[in-house]
Design an enzyme around this catalytic site. Structure first.
Site, PDB file in Angstrom:
ATOM      1  CE  LYS A 161      -2.569  -0.816  -5.986  1.00  0.00           C
ATOM      2  NZ  LYS A 161      -2.131  -0.230  -7.317  1.00  0.00           N
ATOM      3  CE  LYS A 173     -11.615   4.342  -6.880  1.00  0.00           C
ATOM      4  NZ  LYS A 173     -10.453   4.108  -7.799  1.00  0.00           N
ATOM      5  CE  LYS A 217      -7.710   9.420 -11.441  1.00  0.00           C
ATOM      6  NZ  LYS A 217      -8.169   8.685 -10.400  1.00  0.00           N
ATOM      7  CG  ASP A 277      -5.013   2.731  -1.824  1.00  0.00           C
ATOM      8  OD1 ASP A 277      -5.513   1.571  -1.997  1.00  0.00           O
ATOM      9  OD2 ASP A 277      -4.185   3.114  -2.517  1.00  0.00           O
TER      10      ASP A 277
END
Lengths: 423, 293
Positions: free
Chosen positions: B12, B17, B43, B128
């Site tokens: 998530k 991560k 990002k 997700d």
């Protein structure tokens, strides 16, 4: 989940919207879609629709953003902005409409915001017509709805003006001829007619005293909306073909507007029968009372069956309704196809050509009213046939029509010609 | 030549991560492997701590500029790690999911991975799995093993459960299988037990528990991984242990995701228990039923 349909008999929502805007001949369509949508819709819609060409603002000259992978990933708004700007510079006109295709709507481009940037330069509207929203019929409804939402304002009513809804250009290959005949007979009643495709503008839609929906379902929701917004009453009357149905149609219009119609009906009846009479010997001598099947949209299914049963004395065997209509309209369509006992056709709602052919083969009619797709089927079962529904590649259709009084004469000519053609 | 190991790390957003992936990459590089880390998040900051916080041109930047030259998208970071960022659209426009598909396709078409021939490729993916694009690294021929990073936060486990659904979907058509769960920000026994219970229920296994640590935050603010900024720390040792387990592990699972109702009711039991523990820890309150652990 949707099923895969074998050779369906309509294009997508973008297709219906595009043919509608092109038919108006006043708005410049700008497709915001991937490369190929525009050209495929031209060849897959106009060209297999009786070879009707592109017109001034249609076909391969329709401006398109042709969005590629870059636009899919980063958004297509800059490309759309550029295309609107270029179109305004290159194609003269003061009215434009952006029609969005699947990719633009999947990635959620804010078309409304881009269009708004041009409000000082030109009238630019938009309609969200992603192909996945449904068939051409749905696209017609979406685009007209967008016009009503973004363009049509309240105007004083003209008590002799009526709008015609429900005929989808190109999808109804005989749209021009059909609308011309409807306009002709309504003119005879002293009415002015706005079909949106006859030089009158959709801008004036709110001035009408009555909205006439010439389909069992297409345009009905829009008529309801126009009633709510502008207080315009409406009547839903599937396409009338022949004396019986056209008389009944004129009586309904007359009743709605308080107009006397008896004299016009009498004149038209006389002229129509005078023409039809000439074919009577052929029909009687050759005993041409045939069992027929229709493979058409619901509008033509009802119109053809009523005319052929009530006026022409033919025997219906099967009505295949191919326009993928919502469950809620199906019962009323079945009712329209309910004739006296023993004379009602079996009604099948089916868009898949494979399944359609199976059903018709089982019935084994002598005559098939369908599209060019049904040529092999007719050969296989030894039936005569007439191409009357989309797609048509074996006829050239310019302004021929089957609606009304004159349309019935055309229909009889074409049906009988198909039978005598081998002689 | 040994077979190249390609893994994908999902989790998530904000769960750690990229931190985990970057430290894992360094740990593997320390072991002598040639590592390529591919950030699959619009990002584009997956590999920042391998390069002192500097951003690099992304794969999709080349598409945006209309160029087909991908020669400038592989950047060497700390310990020679090959850093690649897929890139993507600005928030709120375009399609990030398609972006990941496009970026991975471009890397394959241009033979970038072949050209650099790394021993290990790690995809760091926004976890997700909301659409087909984010599932791309799971699909046939991309990664062979998937690791799910999760904290004991319920929504993080929820995302892991969704990831498991994605893995199940592609498992029969040659897609990647689950290597295991990496528990992140785990400081309490109850948190560890919760993740353990989740892995038991879903038929998977936990590879490592990574504790929450100020060292990690401090190093990241300096634009470094923990292994670079604080190589002797306890935290660094945890990442090294994780790397060893992953590189040696041949275990792969087809997870058994919970259905949403089952997951909610399981989650609510555990959340009550965690809250109980918190009360005891912070307020010294023992509730009447003897809550807490």
């Amino acid at each position: 989940m949707s099923e895969i349909i074998e050779t369906p008999r309509y294009a997508c929502a973008l297709g219906g919207a595009l043919s509608t805007v092109t038919a108006m001949n006043s708005f410049v369509p700008i497709i915001h879609a991937g490369p190929g949508c525009g050209v495929q819709l031209f060849y897959g819609q106009s060209f297999v629709g009786g070879y009707q060409g592109s017109g001034r603002l249609g076909g391969v000259s329709v401006p398109s953003t042709n969005t590629y992978e870059r636009e899919v990933v980063f958004g297509g708004e800059p490309r759309l902005r550029e295309q609107i700007q270029n179109t305004i510079e290159l194609i003269k006109g003061d009215k434009y409409i952006v029609l969005t295709g699947c990719t633009a709507e999947l990635i959620g481009d804010d078309v409304k915001a881009v269009v708004r940037e041009f409000e000082d330069k030109a009238l630019v509207l938009y309609a969200e017509t992603a192909g996945f929203k449904g068939s051409s019929y749905v696209g017609y409804e979406i685009v007209l709805n967008s016009f009503v939402d973004q363009l049509v304002k309240e105007k004083p009513k003209e008590d002799k003006l009526v709008n015609i809804l429900g005929i989808v250009p190109s999808q109804d290959i005989f749209w021009q001829g059909n609308l011309a005949e409807i306009e002709r007979i309504l003119n005879k009643l002293g009415l002015k007619v706005n079909t949106f495709f006859n030089g009158r503008s959709i801008n004036d839609a709110s001035s009408a005293a009555l909205n006439i929906v010439l389909s069992p379902w297409v345009g009905a929701v829009l008529a309801e909306k126009l009633q709510e917004r502008f207080g315009t009453p409406y009547l839903v009357n599937p396409l009338p073909i022949g004396v019986t149905e056209t008389n009944s149609f004129l009586k309904r219009v007359g009743a709605a507007l308080g107009i006397e119609v008896a004299e016009v009906i009498a004149q038209e009846e006389e002229q129509t029968y005078k023409s039809i009479e000439k074919g009577a010997d052929l029909v009687v001598d050759f005993d041409l009372q045939l069992r027929f099947a229709t493979i058409t949209d619901s509008n033509y299914g009802i119109a053809l069956s009523k005319f052929l049963v009530n006026d022409f004395g033919w025997i219906p065997s099967l009505a295949v309704i191919s326009d993928d209509i919502s469950e809620k309209y199906r019962e009323s369509i079945k009712k329209e196809l309910n004739f006296s006992p023993g004379l009602s056709p079996a009604v099948v709602f089916e868009s898949d050509s494979g399944k359609i052919w199976e059903a018709v083969e089982k019935e084994g009619p002598n005559f098939i009213f369908g599209g060019s797709l049904d040529k092999d089927l007719a050969g296989k079962i030894g039936a005569n046939r007439l191409s009357i529904s989309y797609p048509i590649t074996d006829r050239v259709v310019l302004d021929r029509g089957y609606a009304g009084y004159k349309g019935a004469i055309n229909l009889i000519e074409d049906v009988l010609s198909a039978i005598v053609a081998p002689l | 030549m040994t077979k190249r190991k390609e893994i994908a790390i999902y989790g998530k957003g904000g769960i750690g991560k990229s931190t985990t992936t970057s430290n894992l990459s360094v740990a593997l590089a320390e072991m002598g492997y040639k590592v390529m880390q591919i950030g699959c998040d619009p990002k584009s900051d997956s590999t920042n701590t391998l390069r002192r916080g500097r951003f690099i041109p992304t794969v999709l930047d080349t598409l945006r500029s209309g160029s087909s030259d991908l020669s400038k998208i592989v950047h060497e970071g700390y310990k020679g790690i090959l850093c690649v960022e897929a890139g993507g659209p600005e928030p709120g426009v375009g399609c990030a999911g398609r972006g990941i598909i496009t970026a991975i396709e471009l890397l394959n078409q241009k033979g970038i991975i072949e050209e650099y021939s790394p021993d290990v490729v790690i995809y760091d993916v926004l976890g997700d799995v909301v659409c087909g694009g984010f599932a791309m690294p799971i699909r046939q021929g991309v990664a062979e093993q998937i690791y799910a990073v999760t904290s004991s936060d319920f929504m993080s486990l929820y995302a892991a459960n969704n990831l498991f659904k994605g893995i199940v979907k592609y498992a029969n058509s040659g897609g990647a299988l689950l290597g295991g769960i990496i528990g992140n920000s785990i400081n309490k026994t109850a948190q560890q037990e919760m993740i353990n219970d989740f892995s038991r229920k879903t038929g998977t296994q936990v590879v490592e528990y990574v504790p929450r640590s100020q060292t990690v935050t401090k190093c990241e603010l300096d634009g470094m991984t923990t292994l670079e900024g604080s190589p002797k720390s306890k935290q660094a040792a945890v990442y090294r242990s994780l790397a060893k387990k992953i590189i040696e592990s041949g275990n792969s699972f087809v997870p058994k995701p919970l259905d949403p109702e089952e997951l909610w009711s399981w989650g609510s039991t555990w959340v009550s228990r965690l809250l109980g523990e918190q009360k005891v820890a912070y307020e010294g309150i023992q509730d009447s039923k003897g809550g807490g652990i």
